[in-house]
Motif scaffolding. Structure first.
Motif, mmCIF file in Angstrom:
data_model
loop_
_atom_site.group_PDB
_atom_site.id
_atom_site.type_symbol
_atom_site.label_atom_id
_atom_site.label_comp_id
_atom_site.label_asym_id
_atom_site.label_seq_id
_atom_site.Cartn_x
_atom_site.Cartn_y
_atom_site.Cartn_z
ATOM 1 N N ARG A 20 0.833 -1.180 -0.029
ATOM 2 C CA ARG A 20 -0.073 -0.208 0.098
ATOM 3 C C ARG A 20 0.817 1.196 0.086
ATOM 4 O O ARG A 20 0.356 2.482 0.240
ATOM 5 C CB ARG A 20 -0.839 0.010 1.286
ATOM 6 C CG ARG A 20 -1.729 -1.244 1.236
ATOM 7 C CD ARG A 20 -3.161 -1.294 2.109
ATOM 8 N NE ARG A 20 -3.746 -0.160 1.798
ATOM 9 C CZ ARG A 20 -4.288 0.376 3.068
ATOM 10 N NH1 ARG A 20 -4.260 0.106 4.207
ATOM 11 N NH2 ARG A 20 -5.248 1.449 2.700
ATOM 12 N N ALA A 21 2.111 1.150 -0.295
ATOM 13 C CA ALA A 21 3.118 2.288 -0.542
ATOM 14 C C ALA A 21 2.829 2.725 -1.834
ATOM 15 O O ALA A 21 2.721 2.094 -2.942
ATOM 16 C CB ALA A 21 4.559 1.866 -0.261
ATOM 17 N N ALA A 56 2.746 6.187 2.118
ATOM 18 C CA ALA A 56 2.030 5.095 1.947
ATOM 19 C C ALA A 56 0.622 5.646 2.549
ATOM 20 O O ALA A 56 0.380 6.731 3.021
ATOM 21 C CB ALA A 56 2.483 4.209 2.985
ATOM 22 N N ALA A 57 -0.272 5.019 2.527
ATOM 23 C CA ALA A 57 -1.777 5.012 3.408
ATOM 24 C C ALA A 57 -1.403 5.017 4.629
ATOM 25 O O ALA A 57 -0.659 4.129 5.194
ATOM 26 C CB ALA A 57 -2.712 3.982 2.559
ATOM 27 N N PRO A 58 -2.196 5.865 5.568
ATOM 28 C CA PRO A 58 -1.664 5.709 6.930
ATOM 29 C C PRO A 58 -2.046 4.401 7.796
ATOM 30 O O PRO A 58 -1.573 3.956 8.680
ATOM 31 C CB PRO A 58 -2.299 7.030 7.603
ATOM 32 C CG PRO A 58 -3.324 7.428 6.363
ATOM 33 C CD PRO A 58 -2.767 6.895 4.949
ATOM 34 N N ASP A 59 -3.316 3.782 7.104
ATOM 35 C CA ASP A 59 -3.567 2.643 7.773
ATOM 36 C C ASP A 59 -3.128 1.385 7.391
ATOM 37 O O ASP A 59 -3.203 0.217 7.638
ATOM 38 C CB ASP A 59 -5.078 2.338 7.692
ATOM 39 C CG ASP A 59 -5.692 2.236 6.309
ATOM 40 O OD1 ASP A 59 -4.917 2.231 5.368
ATOM 41 O OD2 ASP A 59 -6.692 2.025 6.205
ATOM 42 N N LEU A 120 10.275 -2.186 -3.420
ATOM 43 C CA LEU A 120 10.272 -0.767 -4.012
ATOM 44 C C LEU A 120 11.214 -0.451 -4.736
ATOM 45 O O LEU A 120 11.320 0.213 -5.649
ATOM 46 C CB LEU A 120 9.706 0.351 -2.972
ATOM 47 C CG LEU A 120 8.723 0.216 -1.984
ATOM 48 C CD1 LEU A 120 8.699 1.548 -1.252
ATOM 49 C CD2 LEU A 120 7.167 -0.025 -2.839
ATOM 50 N N GLY A 121 12.555 -1.113 -4.722
ATOM 51 C CA GLY A 121 13.632 -0.928 -5.361
ATOM 52 C C GLY A 121 14.499 0.017 -4.705
ATOM 53 O O GLY A 121 14.071 0.959 -4.369
ATOM 54 N N GLY A 153 -2.381 11.320 -6.206
ATOM 55 C CA GLY A 153 -3.715 10.826 -6.862
ATOM 56 C C GLY A 153 -4.319 9.780 -5.720
ATOM 57 O O GLY A 153 -5.506 10.061 -5.395
ATOM 58 N N PRO A 154 -3.688 8.822 -4.787
ATOM 59 C CA PRO A 154 -4.417 8.031 -3.963
ATOM 60 C C PRO A 154 -4.990 8.888 -2.784
ATOM 61 O O PRO A 154 -5.891 8.879 -2.288
ATOM 62 C CB PRO A 154 -3.522 7.019 -3.414
ATOM 63 C CG PRO A 154 -2.429 6.939 -4.570
ATOM 64 C CD PRO A 154 -2.450 8.450 -5.248
#
Length: 197
Positions: A20-21, A56-59, A120-121, A153-154
Motif C-alpha cells: 500500500r506504498a 503510504a496509506a496511513p492505515d 520498492l527498489g 492521486g491516492p
C-alpha cells in the motif's frame, strides 16, 4: 506484503504493508534534517542530508507492541506531525495534522533492513527539497512528476471517498493519538542550523 516496523531498542514494534506504498522519496528539507537532530539521530540522514521515506496509506501502518511509546512533535503550531518512539527516539513517520489528508510518510530507518529495497527498489526514488541538501544531489524532473502523481492521486481519491486517517496516528474523533510537542521558533532555527541541543 507486510514488513516489520521496529524502534531501535525494540520496545515499539509493528508492521507496514508495503503493498500500500505509493512511492519512495528522499526529502532534503531543513525540517526533516531538524527532526533527525531533535531526536539525536543524525545517522537517519544520508550523506547529503536526506531522509528516506515511503509514502503510504496511513492505515498501512500498524503498531502491535509498545504503543505507549508513540510520541509526536511538530516544528510549528500548524506543521506536520512527526511521529517517533519515545523510548529510544527512533523516527517513525510524518503525517499532516488534518486526518482527512490520507497520507503517512514512513521513515525507512524504522523498517526491516533491506525490505524496502526488495519491495520498492533501491533506486526508483523521488528527490524533493534538494535546495536544502548539504551536498550535491542529482535531480530527476520526470521521476519527480510521476512520483508526485503516484502520491497525490491516492490522497485525492481517498479525500473524495471520505476516507480519513485513523489508528495508530489519530483517534476515532480525528484527534492526534498523542499531543504533539510543538517546539519554539528559536529551537527550530537552532536545529535547522545543526545544533542538536
Amino acid at each position: 506484503m507486510a514488513t516489520e516496523l521496529r524502534c531501535r531498542c525494540g520496545q515499539l514494534r509493528g508492521e507496514v504493508d508495503l503493498a500500500r506504498a505509493h512511492a519512495r522519496a528522499t526529502c532534503y528539507c531543513r525540517d526533516c534534517q531538524a527532526f533527525a537532530r531533535f531526536l539525536g539521530q543524525p545517522v537517519v540522514l544520508d550523506a547529503s542530508g536526506g531522509t528516506d521515506i515511503v509514502a503510504a496509506a496511513p492505515d498501512a501502518v500498524r503498531i502491535t507492541a509498545g504503543a505507549g511509546h508513540l510520541a509526536a512533535m511538530s516544528m510549528s503550531p500548524k506543521g506536520l506531525l512527526r511521529w517517533y518512539a519515545a523510548c529510544c527516539r527512533t523516527p517513525l513517520a510524518n503525517t499532516p495534522r488534518d486526518p482527512k489528508v490520507y497520507y503517512a510518510g514512513v521513515v525507512t530507518a524504522c523498517l526491516a533492513p533491506g525490505a524496502v529495497d526488495a519491495t520498492l527498489g533501491p533506486r526508483d526514488r523521488i528527490v524533493v527539497n534538494t535546495g536544502s541538501a548539504t551536498a550535491p544531489v542529482q535531480k530527476a524532473s520526470l521521476r519527480f512528476l510521476l512520483g508526485g502523481l503516484r502520491i497525490f492521486g491516492p490522497v485525492a481519491l481517498a479525500r473524495l471517498r471520505g476516507r480519513r486517517s485513523g489508528a495508530p496516528f489519530f483517534d476515532e474523533a480525528g484527534r492526534p493519538a498523542r499531543d504533539p510537542e510543538v517546539i519554539t521558533r528559536e529551537r527550530r532555527a537552532e536545529l535547522q542550523r545543526g545544533d542538536p541541543g
